[in-house]
Design a protein around this motif. Structure first.
Motif, PDB file in Angstrom:
ATOM      1  N   LEU A 100       6.461 -50.266  -6.113  1.00 21.16           N
ATOM      2  CA  LEU A 100       6.982 -49.833  -7.589  1.00 21.16           C
ATOM      3  C   LEU A 100       6.732 -48.512  -8.012  1.00 21.16           C
ATOM      4  O   LEU A 100       7.635 -47.857  -8.433  1.00 21.16           O
ATOM      5  CB  LEU A 100       6.898 -50.891  -8.449  1.00 21.16           C
ATOM      6  N   GLU A 101       5.714 -48.040  -7.794  1.00 22.59           N
ATOM      7  CA  GLU A 101       5.119 -46.733  -8.228  1.00 22.59           C
ATOM      8  C   GLU A 101       5.968 -45.743  -7.560  1.00 22.59           C
ATOM      9  O   GLU A 101       6.696 -44.825  -8.147  1.00 22.59           O
ATOM     10  CB  GLU A 101       3.757 -46.274  -8.029  1.00 22.59           C
ATOM     11  N   THR A 102       6.261 -45.757  -6.246  1.00 25.66           N
ATOM     12  CA  THR A 102       7.062 -44.647  -5.451  1.00 25.66           C
ATOM     13  C   THR A 102       8.482 -44.798  -5.957  1.00 25.66           C
ATOM     14  O   THR A 102       9.239 -43.738  -6.231  1.00 25.66           O
ATOM     15  CB  THR A 102       7.068 -44.999  -3.954  1.00 25.66           C
ATOM     16  N   VAL A 103       8.851 -45.761  -6.199  1.00 23.65           N
ATOM     17  CA  VAL A 103      10.474 -45.974  -6.676  1.00 23.65           C
ATOM     18  C   VAL A 103      10.626 -45.247  -8.313  1.00 23.65           C
ATOM     19  O   VAL A 103      11.462 -44.580  -8.569  1.00 23.65           O
ATOM     20  CB  VAL A 103      11.007 -47.246  -6.853  1.00 23.65           C
ATOM     21  N   LEU A 104       9.391 -45.431  -9.057  1.00 18.76           N
ATOM     22  CA  LEU A 104       9.269 -45.143 -10.431  1.00 18.76           C
ATOM     23  C   LEU A 104       9.293 -43.474 -10.070  1.00 18.76           C
ATOM     24  O   LEU A 104      10.082 -42.654 -10.820  1.00 18.76           O
ATOM     25  CB  LEU A 104       8.197 -45.714 -11.151  1.00 18.76           C
ATOM     26  N   GLU A 105       8.463 -42.917  -9.421  1.00 15.07           N
ATOM     27  CA  GLU A 105       8.389 -41.624  -9.081  1.00 15.07           C
ATOM     28  C   GLU A 105       9.833 -41.006  -8.757  1.00 15.07           C
ATOM     29  O   GLU A 105      10.098 -39.947  -9.261  1.00 15.07           O
ATOM     30  CB  GLU A 105       7.338 -41.306  -8.056  1.00 15.07           C
ATOM     31  N   ASP A 106      10.429 -41.722  -7.662  1.00 14.62           N
ATOM     32  CA  ASP A 106      11.602 -41.245  -7.433  1.00 14.62           C
ATOM     33  C   ASP A 106      12.660 -40.920  -8.564  1.00 14.62           C
ATOM     34  O   ASP A 106      13.468 -40.328  -8.692  1.00 14.62           O
ATOM     35  CB  ASP A 106      12.226 -42.087  -6.265  1.00 14.62           C
ATOM     36  N   VAL A 107      12.878 -42.385  -9.328  1.00  7.99           N
ATOM     37  CA  VAL A 107      13.697 -42.273 -10.495  1.00  7.99           C
ATOM     38  C   VAL A 107      13.389 -41.009 -11.266  1.00  7.99           C
ATOM     39  O   VAL A 107      14.422 -40.564 -11.807  1.00  7.99           O
ATOM     40  CB  VAL A 107      13.480 -43.570 -11.412  1.00  7.99           C
ATOM     41  N   ARG A 108      12.020 -40.822 -11.844  1.00  7.70           N
ATOM     42  CA  ARG A 108      11.738 -39.859 -12.581  1.00  7.70           C
ATOM     43  C   ARG A 108      12.219 -38.418 -12.207  1.00  7.70           C
ATOM     44  O   ARG A 108      12.655 -37.580 -12.739  1.00  7.70           O
ATOM     45  CB  ARG A 108      10.217 -39.729 -12.837  1.00  7.70           C
ATOM     46  N   ARG A 109      12.008 -38.029 -10.770  1.00 12.45           N
ATOM     47  CA  ARG A 109      12.107 -37.008 -10.224  1.00 12.45           C
ATOM     48  C   ARG A 109      13.712 -36.667 -10.056  1.00 12.45           C
ATOM     49  O   ARG A 109      14.463 -35.547 -10.473  1.00 12.45           O
ATOM     50  CB  ARG A 109      11.745 -36.929  -8.834  1.00 12.45           C
ATOM     51  N   ARG A 110      14.687 -37.811 -10.061  1.00 15.87           N
ATOM     52  CA  ARG A 110      15.933 -37.617  -9.870  1.00 15.87           C
ATOM     53  C   ARG A 110      16.386 -37.390 -11.317  1.00 15.87           C
ATOM     54  O   ARG A 110      17.485 -36.670 -11.371  1.00 15.87           O
ATOM     55  CB  ARG A 110      16.715 -38.651  -9.103  1.00 15.87           C
ATOM     56  N   ASP A 111      16.002 -37.859 -12.213  1.00 11.62           N
ATOM     57  CA  ASP A 111      16.438 -37.868 -13.466  1.00 11.62           C
ATOM     58  C   ASP A 111      16.225 -36.296 -13.844  1.00 11.62           C
ATOM     59  O   ASP A 111      17.152 -35.848 -14.629  1.00 11.62           O
ATOM     60  CB  ASP A 111      15.529 -38.645 -14.568  1.00 11.62           C
ATOM     61  N   ARG A 112      14.945 -36.061 -13.719  1.00 16.92           N
ATOM     62  CA  ARG A 112      14.839 -34.547 -13.988  1.00 16.92           C
ATOM     63  C   ARG A 112      15.662 -33.779 -13.250  1.00 16.92           C
ATOM     64  O   ARG A 112      16.323 -32.631 -13.964  1.00 16.92           O
ATOM     65  CB  ARG A 112      13.151 -34.035 -13.554  1.00 16.92           C
ATOM     66  N   ILE A 113      15.730 -33.610 -12.033  1.00 18.83           N
ATOM     67  CA  ILE A 113      16.630 -32.558 -11.262  1.00 18.83           C
ATOM     68  C   ILE A 113      18.224 -32.976 -11.843  1.00 18.83           C
ATOM     69  O   ILE A 113      18.708 -32.156 -11.915  1.00 18.83           O
ATOM     70  CB  ILE A 113      16.747 -32.829  -9.663  1.00 18.83           C
ATOM     71  N   ASP A 114      18.801 -33.925 -11.729  1.00 18.85           N
ATOM     72  CA  ASP A 114      20.107 -34.274 -12.197  1.00 18.85           C
ATOM     73  C   ASP A 114      20.319 -34.048 -13.517  1.00 18.85           C
ATOM     74  O   ASP A 114      21.505 -33.504 -13.858  1.00 18.85           O
ATOM     75  CB  ASP A 114      20.402 -35.822 -12.143  1.00 18.85           C
ATOM     76  N   SER A 115      19.409 -34.019 -14.513  1.00 23.66           N
ATOM     77  CA  SER A 115      19.682 -33.326 -15.861  1.00 23.66           C
ATOM     78  C   SER A 115      19.415 -32.057 -16.146  1.00 23.66           C
ATOM     79  O   SER A 115      19.917 -31.207 -17.120  1.00 23.66           O
ATOM     80  CB  SER A 115      18.720 -34.169 -16.935  1.00 23.66           C
ATOM     81  N   GLU A 116      18.380 -31.359 -15.248  1.00 22.18           N
ATOM     82  CA  GLU A 116      18.395 -30.121 -15.467  1.00 22.18           C
ATOM     83  C   GLU A 116      19.221 -29.246 -14.890  1.00 22.18           C
ATOM     84  O   GLU A 116      19.161 -27.890 -14.990  1.00 22.18           O
ATOM     85  CB  GLU A 116      16.997 -29.669 -15.342  1.00 22.18           C
ATOM     86  N   ARG A 117      20.087 -29.744 -13.772  1.00 24.72           N
ATOM     87  CA  ARG A 117      20.524 -28.637 -12.992  1.00 24.72           C
ATOM     88  C   ARG A 117      21.757 -27.974 -13.716  1.00 24.72           C
ATOM     89  O   ARG A 117      22.157 -28.420 -14.819  1.00 24.72           O
ATOM     90  CB  ARG A 117      21.304 -29.418 -11.764  1.00 24.72           C
ATOM     91  N   GLU A 118      22.324 -26.565 -13.260  1.00 27.86           N
ATOM     92  CA  GLU A 118      23.048 -25.910 -14.180  1.00 27.86           C
ATOM     93  C   GLU A 118      24.603 -26.446 -14.115  1.00 27.86           C
ATOM     94  O   GLU A 118      25.123 -26.407 -14.980  1.00 27.86           O
ATOM     95  CB  GLU A 118      22.842 -24.298 -13.562  1.00 27.86           C
ATOM     96  N   VAL A 119      25.030 -26.869 -12.784  1.00 27.31           N
ATOM     97  CA  VAL A 119      26.268 -27.348 -12.702  1.00 27.31           C
ATOM     98  C   VAL A 119      26.486 -28.861 -12.742  1.00 27.31           C
ATOM     99  O   VAL A 119      25.573 -29.533 -12.188  1.00 27.31           O
ATOM    100  CB  VAL A 119      26.755 -26.806 -11.294  1.00 27.31           C
ATOM    101  N   ALA A 120      27.372 -29.292 -13.822  1.00 29.89           N
ATOM    102  CA  ALA A 120      27.643 -30.667 -13.893  1.00 29.89           C
ATOM    103  C   ALA A 120      26.240 -31.444 -14.008  1.00 29.89           C
ATOM    104  O   ALA A 120      26.201 -32.586 -13.168  1.00 29.89           O
ATOM    105  CB  ALA A 120      28.551 -31.219 -12.697  1.00 29.89           C
ATOM    106  N   PRO A 121      25.313 -31.057 -14.893  1.00 26.83           N
ATOM    107  CA  PRO A 121      24.270 -32.023 -15.418  1.00 26.83           C
ATOM    108  C   PRO A 121      24.631 -33.157 -15.679  1.00 26.83           C
ATOM    109  O   PRO A 121      25.654 -33.516 -16.301  1.00 26.83           O
ATOM    110  CB  PRO A 121      23.356 -31.041 -16.444  1.00 26.83           C
TER     111      PRO A 121
END
Ligand code: CDP
Length: 223
Positions: free
Chosen positions: A168-189
């Motif tokens: 569960l920890e690795t999945v939570l880490e993945d969710v956090r990382r993807r949330d961050r990259i997906d929300s912070e990217r410049e194009v179509a966040p």
């Protein structure tokens, strides 16, 4: 009987918010086609990662994107004719997809393919930028969300049911990382469109979310 033909519905939201499951169910109920845009990003990420092409803009990536073909079939996604539908759902692809999806040239490659799916029959499209970029004139825009813990726990159960071993920890880490990259990217966040209806699904079952959205669709249809 009310007809839902021609309705364009967008469902955006972060990883594990239940978009795909809910969208698929609603598409079935309404009898209109469903487009899982995450599968397209996953397919290109899987293909490029396997070829050791890093997620970096430049001539190497341009050449790859110009040559590769992505095709959607009813329940499958093909890259250069290869059916990658199963391979794109692995934790390995989870780990790299957001880095590829942040590349403007890769997003441009997929734009027309996504828009071409909206025909006379209507469409339910799920992703991150459906309501903001791909289909800004959609009839109804939904933004599904839930806490990171709840989303990670849903995704973990789904992966375990598929026989993947992960904590569960690795999945939570993945969710956090993807949330961050997906929300912070410049194009179509990852962002709710200003005219989207935001639905927090914490503590709600799939059934409850589906029913809620179907009520919303019916209300929108009769206005
Ligand atoms: O199902 P889940 O929410 O875990 O992911 P997905 O919808 O299959 O999308 C996988 C990844 O593709 C996301 O984390 C985004 O990085 C990217 N994506 C995107 O950038 N834009 C979209 N319209 C759909 C997906």
């Amino acid at each position: 009987m009310t007809s839902f033909m021609g309705m364009l519905i967008t469902i955006d939201g972060p990883a594990g918010s239940g978009k795909s499951t809910v969208s698929r169910r609603i598409a079935e109920e309404l009898g209109i086609p469903f487009l899982d845009t995450g599968a397209l990003y996953r397919a290109l990420a899987f293909f490029l990662h396997r070829k050791n092409i890093p997620p970096v803009e430049g001539a190497v990536l341009d050449a790859e994107l110009a040559a590769v073909t992505v095709k959607l079939e009813t329940n499958a996604v093909l890259v250069n004719g290869e059916d990658v539908t199963q391979s794109i759902r692995s934790p390995r692809v989870d780990a790299v997809v957001s880095a590829y999806a942040a590349l403007p040239s890769l997003r441009r490659k997929l734009l027309d393919l996504q828009r071409d799916q909206a025909g006379e029959q209507g469409l339910i499209a799920d992703g991150r930028d459906m309501g903001t970029v791909v289909f800004p004139r959609a009839t109804l825009k939904i933004f599904l969300t839930a806490s990171q813990e709840e989303r990670a726990s849903r995704r973990w159960k789904e992966l375990r049911e598929r026989g993947e071993s992960c904590t569960l920890e690795t999945v939570l880490e993945d969710v956090r990382r993807r949330d961050r990259i997906d929300s912070e990217r410049e194009v179509a966040p990852l962002r709710a469109a200003p005219d989207a209806v935001i639905l927090d699904t914490d503590g709600l079952s799939i059934e409850e979310v589906v029913q809620h959205l179907l009520d919303m669709v019916a209300a929108r249809r009769s206005t």
